[in-house]
Design an enzyme around this catalytic site. Structure first.
Site, PDB file in Angstrom:
ATOM      1  N   HIS A 193      -0.280   0.503  -9.790  1.00  0.00           N
ATOM      2  CA  HIS A 193      -1.026  -0.401  -8.910  1.00  0.00           C
ATOM      3  C   HIS A 193      -1.525  -1.600  -9.724  1.00  0.00           C
ATOM      4  CE1 HIS A 193      -3.490  -0.522  -4.942  1.00  0.00           C
ATOM      5  NE2 HIS A 193      -3.236  -1.754  -5.373  1.00  0.00           N
ATOM      6  N   ARG A 236       0.856  -1.179   0.000  1.00  0.00           N
ATOM      7  CA  ARG A 236       0.000   0.000   0.000  1.00  0.00           C
ATOM      8  C   ARG A 236       0.894   1.230   0.000  1.00  0.00           C
ATOM      9  NH1 ARG A 236      -3.443  -2.653  -1.619  1.00  0.00           N
ATOM     10  NH2 ARG A 236      -5.589  -2.959  -0.877  1.00  0.00           N
ATOM     11  N   GLU A 281      -3.707   7.819  -5.515  1.00  0.00           N
ATOM     12  CA  GLU A 281      -3.815   7.133  -6.807  1.00  0.00           C
ATOM     13  C   GLU A 281      -5.093   7.563  -7.514  1.00  0.00           C
ATOM     14  OE1 GLU A 281      -1.456   3.072  -5.350  1.00  0.00           O
ATOM     15  OE2 GLU A 281      -3.582   2.987  -5.865  1.00  0.00           O
TER      16      GLU A 281
END
Length: 334
Positions: A294, A237, A266
């Site tokens: 990601h 994360r 993000e």
């Protein structure tokens, strides 16, 4: 059984979901969490959410019938575990849909730095004659005999460690939540402190969930302790790493390089100096910083597993009373 999916992550009909739920189940799908209506929240016996954890928490008072929420993924930050538990709502995850993919990605990022793949590729594309040089990348180094440090030896951390060991790396880990004896079972060295891990690892790979304990845990002190030419990889994360401190540390030369699949904001925050330097290809970060969007979890088979297992977790609980991968058991009906 009425299952609400807060945010569609596939095209077409929910055939997988219907199969996993079994006969008699009704599935209601919205394209985005903020589109879910009050009536939909109220009639849901169960909820699957992918990117809508905070929206679920914000609307939990509207959940009149819900008994279980499944986060389609591994992380559960954004969900109010205690608040939902007090309402008798179990919160579960799908922890095994992308285990191997994320581990593969972490090792691939380390390899891309250690073997200079991105630097060679970019250099030769810019000028295949002038950049035909093996010393072009700044952090190429031998893997054999180097120490691979893992922060968080859960499913993904273990899978990444196994892969690093296959490259003849020495594996060590920091995880204060694991019981004694894990080091004996795995054959990997266990360090007592995060500081020790950073001081003695040539590569550090982050595999911990985002919690109050881990937020910003990888900070300036960690970076300052890293050996010369050490690299950092984060596929966990984004907020586990203090990216403000990382920006300053990278510019100062320690860590030697970093590869991040995740960021605190993000999509990437264009205004952040680390992202700006990366996008502008500032000279100091060339060959020393890799970003991916990601995407460590992603394969098409992995996405199918995620969808199938998310709804399967609901069906097992509502039909058979079997609760799996629950992350708020301590709060249920407390």
């Amino acid at each position: 059984m009425h299952i609400l999916i807060t945010d569609r992550n596939f095209q077409g009909e929910p055939l997988l979901e219907r199969e996993a739920a079994g006969k008699g189940a009704e599935i209601e799908i919205f394209d985005a969490p903020d589109q879910v209506t009050d009536a939909a929240w109220a009639r849901a016996d169960a909820v699957v959410t992918y990117r809508g954890t905070r929206t679920v928490t914000a609307n939990m008072a509207k959940l009149q019938r819900c008994r279980i929420i499944v986060r389609g993924g591994v992380g559960y930050d954004g969900l109010d575990l205690s608040g939902l538990g007090a309402r008798g709502i179990a919160v579960c995850t799908v922890p095994d849909y992308g285990t191997t993919e994320v581990a593969d990605h972490a090792i691939a990022l380390m390899l891309a730095l250690r073997r200079g793949i991105v630097s060679y590729h970019d250099g030769l594309r810019a000028d295949p004659h002038a950049n035909w040089r093996f010393r072009l990348p700044p952090v190429v180094d031998r893997l054999r005999g180097a120490t691979f440090g893992v922060v968080g030896l859960g499913r993904i951390g273990t899978a990444a460690a196994r892969r690093a060991q296959a490259f003849d790396m020495r594996v060590q880990f920091f995880d204060p939540h694991l019981p004694d004896g894990v080091d004996l079972a795995t054959g990997w060295h266990r360090v007592k402190t995060l500081a020790e891990l950073f001081e003695t690892s040539n590569a550090v790979s982050i595999h911990t969930p985002l919690t109050d304990e881990t937020r910003g845990m990888i900070d300036a002190d960690c970076f300052a302790r890293m050996p010369d030419n050490a690299v950092l990889v984060n596929t966990a994360r984004g907020a586990v790493v203090d990216v403000d401190a990382l920006y300053e540390a990278l510019k100062a030369g320690r860590p030697a390089a970093a590869a991040l699949d995740v960021l605190p904001v993000e999509p990437a925050d264009r205004a952040h100096p680390l992202v700006q330097a990366y996008a502008a290809r500032e000279a100091w970060q060339e060959g020393r910083l890799i970003l991916t969007p990601h995407a460590a979890f992603y394969t098409e088979p992995g996405l199918l597993d995620m969808r199938r297992k998310a709804v399967g977790t609901i069906a097992a609980y509502l039909r058979d009373g079997v609760l799996r991968n629950c992350v708020n058991g301590a709060y249920l009906n407390s």
